[in-house]
Design a protein around this motif. Structure first.
Motif, PDB file in Angstrom:
ATOM      1  N   ARG A  36       0.858  -1.189   0.000  1.00 15.21           N
ATOM      2  CA  ARG A  36       0.000   0.000   0.000  1.00 15.21           C
ATOM      3  C   ARG A  36       0.893   1.238   0.000  1.00 15.21           C
ATOM      4  O   ARG A  36       1.262   1.745   1.054  1.00 15.21           O
ATOM      5  CB  ARG A  36      -0.907   0.016   1.233  1.00 15.21           C
ATOM      6  N   LEU A  37       1.195   1.713  -1.163  1.00 10.76           N
ATOM      7  CA  LEU A  37       2.148   2.816  -1.291  1.00 10.76           C
ATOM      8  C   LEU A  37       1.689   4.081  -0.569  1.00 10.76           C
ATOM      9  O   LEU A  37       2.511   4.874  -0.120  1.00 10.76           O
ATOM     10  CB  LEU A  37       2.412   3.108  -2.767  1.00 10.76           C
ATOM     11  N   TYR A  38       0.378   4.263  -0.438  1.00 12.50           N
ATOM     12  CA  TYR A  38      -0.148   5.462   0.216  1.00 12.50           C
ATOM     13  C   TYR A  38       0.188   5.524   1.706  1.00 12.50           C
ATOM     14  O   TYR A  38       0.122   6.594   2.322  1.00 12.50           O
ATOM     15  CB  TYR A  38      -1.671   5.555   0.031  1.00 12.50           C
ATOM     16  N   VAL A  39       0.584   4.420   2.296  1.00 13.39           N
ATOM     17  CA  VAL A  39       0.886   4.380   3.731  1.00 13.39           C
ATOM     18  C   VAL A  39       2.059   5.293   4.082  1.00 13.39           C
ATOM     19  O   VAL A  39       2.199   5.734   5.216  1.00 13.39           O
ATOM     20  CB  VAL A  39       1.112   2.914   4.183  1.00 13.39           C
ATOM     21  N   LYS A  40       2.860   5.651   3.076  1.00 12.28           N
ATOM     22  CA  LYS A  40       3.972   6.574   3.314  1.00 12.28           C
ATOM     23  C   LYS A  40       3.469   7.889   3.890  1.00 12.28           C
ATOM     24  O   LYS A  40       4.157   8.536   4.680  1.00 12.28           O
ATOM     25  CB  LYS A  40       4.768   6.815   2.037  1.00 12.28           C
ATOM     26  N   TRP A  41       2.241   8.306   3.520  1.00 11.84           N
ATOM     27  CA  TRP A  41       1.697   9.573   4.025  1.00 11.84           C
ATOM     28  C   TRP A  41       1.428   9.485   5.521  1.00 11.84           C
ATOM     29  O   TRP A  41       1.558  10.487   6.234  1.00 11.84           O
ATOM     30  CB  TRP A  41       0.435   9.959   3.251  1.00 11.84           C
ATOM     31  N   CYS A  42       1.087   8.314   6.004  1.00  8.56           N
ATOM     32  CA  CYS A  42       0.930   8.102   7.446  1.00  8.56           C
ATOM     33  C   CYS A  42       2.268   8.323   8.142  1.00  8.56           C
ATOM     34  O   CYS A  42       2.352   9.038   9.140  1.00  8.56           O
ATOM     35  CB  CYS A  42       0.403   6.687   7.707  1.00  8.56           C
ATOM     36  N   ILE A  43       3.305   7.711   7.597  1.00 11.58           N
ATOM     37  CA  ILE A  43       4.630   7.829   8.211  1.00 11.58           C
ATOM     38  C   ILE A  43       5.144   9.262   8.133  1.00 11.58           C
ATOM     39  O   ILE A  43       5.712   9.776   9.107  1.00 11.58           O
ATOM     40  CB  ILE A  43       5.606   6.827   7.574  1.00 11.58           C
ATOM     41  N   TYR A  44       4.933   9.941   7.011  1.00  9.41           N
ATOM     42  CA  TYR A  44       5.355  11.342   6.894  1.00  9.41           C
ATOM     43  C   TYR A  44       4.690  12.197   7.975  1.00  9.41           C
ATOM     44  O   TYR A  44       5.337  13.056   8.579  1.00  9.41           O
ATOM     45  CB  TYR A  44       5.004  11.923   5.526  1.00  9.41           C
ATOM     46  N   THR A  45       3.413  11.959   8.197  1.00  9.05           N
ATOM     47  CA  THR A  45       2.691  12.748   9.208  1.00  9.05           C
ATOM     48  C   THR A  45       3.239  12.474  10.600  1.00  9.05           C
ATOM     49  O   THR A  45       3.469  13.406  11.380  1.00  9.05           O
ATOM     50  CB  THR A  45       1.187  12.436   9.169  1.00  9.05           C
ATOM     51  N   VAL A  46       3.430  11.198  10.914  1.00 11.64           N
ATOM     52  CA  VAL A  46       3.930  10.834  12.245  1.00 11.64           C
ATOM     53  C   VAL A  46       5.330  11.404  12.473  1.00 11.64           C
ATOM     54  O   VAL A  46       5.602  11.999  13.521  1.00 11.64           O
ATOM     55  CB  VAL A  46       3.910   9.302  12.441  1.00 11.64           C
ATOM     56  N   VAL A  47       6.205  11.242  11.503  1.00  8.09           N
ATOM     57  CA  VAL A  47       7.562  11.776  11.645  1.00  8.09           C
ATOM     58  C   VAL A  47       7.515  13.301  11.782  1.00  8.09           C
ATOM     59  O   VAL A  47       8.223  13.880  12.619  1.00  8.09           O
ATOM     60  CB  VAL A  47       8.452  11.346  10.446  1.00  8.09           C
ATOM     61  N   GLY A  48       6.657  13.945  11.002  1.00 11.43           N
ATOM     62  CA  GLY A  48       6.508  15.390  11.112  1.00 11.43           C
ATOM     63  C   GLY A  48       6.003  15.815  12.485  1.00 11.43           C
ATOM     64  O   GLY A  48       6.536  16.752  13.094  1.00 11.43           O
ATOM     65  N   ALA A  49       4.992  15.116  12.978  1.00  8.95           N
ATOM     66  CA  ALA A  49       4.426  15.459  14.291  1.00  8.95           C
ATOM     67  C   ALA A  49       5.442  15.232  15.405  1.00  8.95           C
ATOM     68  O   ALA A  49       5.591  16.075  16.302  1.00  8.95           O
ATOM     69  CB  ALA A  49       3.164  14.648  14.547  1.00  8.95           C
ATOM     70  N   LEU A  50       6.139  14.105  15.356  1.00 11.21           N
ATOM     71  CA  LEU A  50       7.124  13.828  16.403  1.00 11.21           C
ATOM     72  C   LEU A  50       8.309  14.790  16.306  1.00 11.21           C
ATOM     73  O   LEU A  50       8.859  15.195  17.336  1.00 11.21           O
ATOM     74  CB  LEU A  50       7.585  12.374  16.321  1.00 11.21           C
ATOM     75  N   SER A  51       8.677  15.182  15.116  1.00 12.45           N
ATOM     76  CA  SER A  51       9.772  16.143  14.948  1.00 12.45           C
ATOM     77  C   SER A  51       9.393  17.507  15.504  1.00 12.45           C
ATOM     78  O   SER A  51      10.212  18.166  16.163  1.00 12.45           O
ATOM     79  CB  SER A  51      10.144  16.282  13.470  1.00 12.45           C
ATOM     80  N   THR A  52       8.179  17.934  15.233  1.00  5.51           N
ATOM     81  CA  THR A  52       7.759  19.251  15.726  1.00  5.51           C
ATOM     82  C   THR A  52       7.608  19.264  17.245  1.00  5.51           C
ATOM     83  O   THR A  52       7.666  20.329  17.855  1.00  5.51           O
ATOM     84  CB  THR A  52       6.443  19.709  15.079  1.00  5.51           C
ATOM     85  N   MET A  53       7.438  18.077  17.830  1.00  4.45           N
ATOM     86  CA  MET A  53       7.330  17.996  19.287  1.00  4.45           C
ATOM     87  C   MET A  53       8.606  18.540  19.942  1.00  4.45           C
ATOM     88  O   MET A  53       8.567  19.081  21.052  1.00  4.45           O
ATOM     89  CB  MET A  53       7.103  16.546  19.716  1.00  4.45           C
TER      90      MET A  53
END
Length: 178
Positions: A106-123
């Motif tokens: 499911r190639l679209y799952v990358k968007w889930c990971i991008y969001t999580v990495v972005g959210a954790l980075s901004t933390m």
């Protein structure tokens, strides 16, 4: 839930009172906790309504306890931050653990990971607070700026995941695919 949290954030930053501050914190926590709740519901898969209801009750009780605890005495900023960070880390790690095994098919799952990495980075901006640069921009302001695109990336994941589930929903392997 996210829109409610953003509205209270705007109200609080426009008018800093004890009431608007608490609403900002409580609604922000509701957003973090609801995302973890969504992960649990997603992990449970289709059906299993009794289990989902039990999870919902547990999350509602935890949220109620958190609000009560912070409201019944002097507001404990440290406790609030710790709870938000723990729930946020559980949420992020959980979504990544769900997404990584599915990325190849499911190639679209990358968007889930991008969001999580972005959210954790901004933390890191929230945790590593620093004084305002030129008396205008501080870590919290930069955190707001950095998190602004995340809902759009998350929506792209959700939209694709819903389409995937709808396409798979009629097949016999539906429960195995989730």
């Amino acid at each position: 839930i996210c829109i409610n949290a953003w509205i209270w954030s705007v109200i609080f930053h426009a008018r800093d009172t004890p009431w608007t501050e608490r609403m900002d914190y409580f609604c922000a926590f509701s957003m973090v906790l609801y995302s973890l709740f969504a992960l649990f519901i997603r992990l449970l898969g289709p059906g299993k309504w009794k289990r989902k209801e039990a999870v919902a009750v547990l999350f509602a009780l935890f949220f109620s306890y958190h609000v009560w605890y912070l409201s019944s005495r002097r507001f404990d900023y440290g406790y609030n931050m710790k709870v938000n960070v723990i729930v946020g880390l559980l949420n992020g790690c959980g979504w990544v653990a769900w997404a990584v095994p599915r990325m190849e098919k499911r190639l679209y799952v990358k968007w889930c990971i991008y969001t999580v990495v972005g959210a954790l980075s901004t933390m890191l901006l929230e945790l590593g607070d620093f004084p305002p640069i030129l008396w205008a921009v501080d870590a919290h302001a930069l955190w707001h700026l950095a998190t602004a695109p995340l809902p759009f990336i998350w929506y792209r994941f959700l939209e694709s995941d819903c389409l995937y589930l709808a396409q798979r929903g009629s097949g016999p392997d539906f429960k195995k695919q989730i």
